[in-house]
Design an enzyme around this catalytic site. Structure first.
Site, PDB file in Angstrom:
ATOM      1  N   HIS A  53      22.862 -27.398  25.932  1.00 54.24           N
ATOM      2  CA  HIS A  53      21.946 -26.373  26.444  1.00 54.24           C
ATOM      3  C   HIS A  53      22.582 -25.776  27.697  1.00 54.24           C
ATOM      4  O   HIS A  53      22.634 -26.431  28.741  1.00 54.24           O
ATOM      5  CB  HIS A  53      20.597 -27.035  26.764  1.00 54.24           C
ATOM      6  CG  HIS A  53      19.530 -26.083  27.210  1.00 54.24           C
ATOM      7  ND1 HIS A  53      18.235 -26.499  27.458  1.00 54.24           N
ATOM      8  CD2 HIS A  53      19.540 -24.747  27.451  1.00 54.24           C
ATOM      9  CE1 HIS A  53      17.506 -25.455  27.834  1.00 54.24           C
ATOM     10  NE2 HIS A  53      18.282 -24.380  27.851  1.00 54.24           N
ATOM     11  N   ARG A  56      21.989 -23.855  30.532  1.00 55.77           N
ATOM     12  CA  ARG A  56      20.785 -23.373  31.216  1.00 55.77           C
ATOM     13  C   ARG A  56      21.139 -22.274  32.202  1.00 55.77           C
ATOM     14  O   ARG A  56      22.270 -22.184  32.681  1.00 55.77           O
ATOM     15  CB  ARG A  56      20.100 -24.528  31.960  1.00 55.77           C
ATOM     16  CG  ARG A  56      19.549 -25.593  31.035  1.00 55.77           C
ATOM     17  CD  ARG A  56      18.806 -26.643  31.825  1.00 55.77           C
ATOM     18  NE  ARG A  56      17.483 -26.185  32.201  1.00 55.77           N
ATOM     19  CZ  ARG A  56      16.357 -26.582  31.617  1.00 55.77           C
ATOM     20  NH1 ARG A  56      16.386 -27.464  30.649  1.00 55.77           N
ATOM     21  NH2 ARG A  56      15.205 -26.116  32.012  1.00 55.77           N
ATOM     22  N   ARG A 105      22.705 -26.362  35.314  1.00 60.06           N
ATOM     23  CA  ARG A 105      22.533 -27.668  35.972  1.00 60.06           C
ATOM     24  C   ARG A 105      23.318 -28.779  35.275  1.00 60.06           C
ATOM     25  O   ARG A 105      23.570 -29.820  35.863  1.00 60.06           O
ATOM     26  CB  ARG A 105      21.059 -28.059  36.060  1.00 60.06           C
ATOM     27  CG  ARG A 105      20.455 -28.454  34.746  1.00 60.06           C
ATOM     28  CD  ARG A 105      19.061 -28.997  34.912  1.00 60.06           C
ATOM     29  NE  ARG A 105      18.129 -27.980  35.369  1.00 60.06           N
ATOM     30  CZ  ARG A 105      16.815 -28.061  35.134  1.00 60.06           C
ATOM     31  NH1 ARG A 105      16.324 -29.088  34.479  1.00 60.06           N
ATOM     32  NH2 ARG A 105      16.001 -27.124  35.545  1.00 60.06           N
ATOM     33  N   THR A 132      13.253 -29.606  28.732  1.00 61.23           N
ATOM     34  CA  THR A 132      12.492 -28.577  28.030  1.00 61.23           C
ATOM     35  C   THR A 132      11.075 -29.068  27.740  1.00 61.23           C
ATOM     36  O   THR A 132      10.884 -30.027  27.014  1.00 61.23           O
ATOM     37  CB  THR A 132      13.198 -28.230  26.702  1.00 61.23           C
ATOM     38  OG1 THR A 132      14.589 -28.078  26.968  1.00 61.23           O
ATOM     39  CG2 THR A 132      12.652 -26.957  26.122  1.00 61.23           C
ATOM     40  N   GLU A 143      13.021 -26.255  14.792  1.00 60.41           N
ATOM     41  CA  GLU A 143      13.185 -27.629  15.276  1.00 60.41           C
ATOM     42  C   GLU A 143      11.851 -28.030  15.875  1.00 60.41           C
ATOM     43  O   GLU A 143      11.371 -27.388  16.816  1.00 60.41           O
ATOM     44  CB  GLU A 143      14.305 -27.721  16.323  1.00 60.41           C
ATOM     45  CG  GLU A 143      14.470 -29.161  16.831  1.00 60.41           C
ATOM     46  CD  GLU A 143      15.634 -29.341  17.804  1.00 60.41           C
ATOM     47  OE1 GLU A 143      16.645 -28.603  17.698  1.00 60.41           O
ATOM     48  OE2 GLU A 143      15.514 -30.218  18.684  1.00 60.41           O
ATOM     49  N   HIS A 189      13.803 -34.286  20.567  1.00 65.07           N
ATOM     50  CA  HIS A 189      13.363 -34.378  21.964  1.00 65.07           C
ATOM     51  C   HIS A 189      12.733 -35.737  22.254  1.00 65.07           C
ATOM     52  O   HIS A 189      11.768 -36.129  21.620  1.00 65.07           O
ATOM     53  CB  HIS A 189      12.386 -33.277  22.376  1.00 65.07           C
ATOM     54  CG  HIS A 189      12.510 -32.970  23.850  1.00 65.07           C
ATOM     55  ND1 HIS A 189      11.954 -33.760  24.823  1.00 65.07           N
ATOM     56  CD2 HIS A 189      13.187 -32.006  24.501  1.00 65.07           C
ATOM     57  CE1 HIS A 189      12.275 -33.269  26.009  1.00 65.07           C
ATOM     58  NE2 HIS A 189      13.022 -32.213  25.849  1.00 65.07           N
TER      59      HIS A 189
HETATM   60  N1  PXP Z   1      16.260 -30.534  21.082  1.00 67.11           N
HETATM   61  C1  PXP Z   1      16.046 -29.590  22.015  1.00 67.11           C
HETATM   62  C2  PXP Z   1      15.673 -28.228  21.563  1.00 67.11           C
HETATM   63  C3  PXP Z   1      16.186 -29.876  23.385  1.00 67.11           C
HETATM   64  O1  PXP Z   1      15.960 -28.912  24.303  1.00 67.11           O
HETATM   65  C4  PXP Z   1      16.609 -31.149  23.769  1.00 67.11           C
HETATM   66  C5  PXP Z   1      16.841 -31.447  25.210  1.00 67.11           C
HETATM   67  O2  PXP Z   1      17.841 -30.627  25.701  1.00 67.11           O
HETATM   68  C6  PXP Z   1      16.832 -32.103  22.764  1.00 67.11           C
HETATM   69  C7  PXP Z   1      16.630 -31.786  21.430  1.00 67.11           C
HETATM   70  C8  PXP Z   1      17.290 -33.494  23.083  1.00 67.11           C
HETATM   71  O3  PXP Z   1      16.308 -34.150  23.830  1.00 67.11           O
HETATM   72  P1  PXP Z   1      16.642 -35.559  24.473  1.00 67.11           P
HETATM   73  O4  PXP Z   1      17.743 -35.348  25.450  1.00 67.11           O
HETATM   74  O5  PXP Z   1      15.349 -35.963  25.100  1.00 67.11           O
HETATM   75  O6  PXP Z   1      17.055 -36.449  23.328  1.00 67.11           O
END
Ligand code: PXP
Length: 262
Positions: free
Chosen positions: A53, A55, A59, A111, A161, A204
């Protein structure tokens, strides 16, 4: 073709989100640890996709990391992006295979919540068209609810997703009732996505312990996992961490009966 999707296939693909290697690097400045090197180690461990990601505030992942990832990593890249002109311009230049459009607020730690597709429909629809035109597969990171799902389909995204954060938090808290209600919500979301012809991914907050219940859901095709996987890698090494996550995913899916394809 066989109308059944065989669950003997080893489960959803694993997208390894590499952001937190960059978080660790940035804590001290400099170049160590190198997220691109760790991404390669994740691939060596079996990662199917590398997710990151970029950003607005840079960061964790930075522009130079993205460029190197594109040059050096052979598996598909999944570029998580806010719906902004700046990011769409960078994506047009980098041309990752996949783009996941996410909400982004500067002050959030990670997120929070899904993208409000319904609330900014024209903007998301236009971004989907722009990205499709340059050959990127677009997925929209949304909450598993009907309004957002229908808006995602109308916006022309081939893929969603589903945000598993609330489920993952309930799992960490040991809140059995909430775990069940979140799993039901995700399950219904997956069924709705199927009925709308959307490929369904999820991610996530997932950990080794909370991943199997999501991996076991029929039709989930990709899981994107970062924080817990990078955390586990600190203890066991990146390649082993990826293998451990892949093993729980494959076991969870293999334990399910075959499901009809849509
Ligand atoms: N999917 C998306 C769209 C996300 O924004 C993130 C976090 O950047 C993840 C998956 C992965 O989340 P985690 O780091 O909590 O496993």
């Amino acid at each position: 073709m066989n109308p059944l999707v065989s669950n003997t296939v080893p489960g959803p693909l694993l997208g390894v989100n590499i952001d937190h290697v960059a978080t660790l690097r940035n804590a001290r400045g400099g170049n160590f640890p190198d997220p691109v090197r760790l991404a390669q180690m994740a691939v060596d461990g079996g990662a199917d996709i590398i997710t990151f990601h970029l950003r607005e505030d840079r960061r964790h992942i930075r522009d130079a990391d993205v460029q190197r990832m594109k040059a050096e990593i052979a598996v598909p890249l999944n570029f998580e992006s806010a719906v902004t002109q700046e990011m769409l311009g960078i994506i047009a230049q980098v041309r990752p295979q996949y783009v996941c459009l996410v909400p982004e607020r500067r002050l959030e730690i990670t997120t929070e919540g899904g993208l409000d597709v319904a609330g900014q429909f024209a903007r998301v629809r236009d971004a989907c068209a722009t990205l499709a035109a340059i050959g990127c597969r677009v997925s929209l990171f949304i909450e598993a609810n009907r309004q957002q799902m229908e808006a995602a389909a109308q916006a022309g995204a081939p893929c969603v997703e589903l945000h598993t954060g609330a489920y993952a938090n309930a799992y960490e808290a040991g809140d059995t009732a909430k775990i069940q209600s979140e799993l039901t919500r995700i399950h219904e979301g997956i069924a709705l996505a199927q009925s709308l012809g959307l490929q369904t991914n999820a991610g996530h907050g997932l950990t080794l312990a909370s991943t199997p219940s999501i991996a076991a859901q029929p039709w989930v095709q990709e899981l994107h996992i970062g924080h817990a996987l990078v955390g586990h890698a600190l203890a066991v090494g990146m390649e082993r961490s990826v293998r451990d996550f892949k093993a729980v995913i494959a076991r969870a899916r293999a334990a399910q009966p075959p499901v009809p394809s849509r």
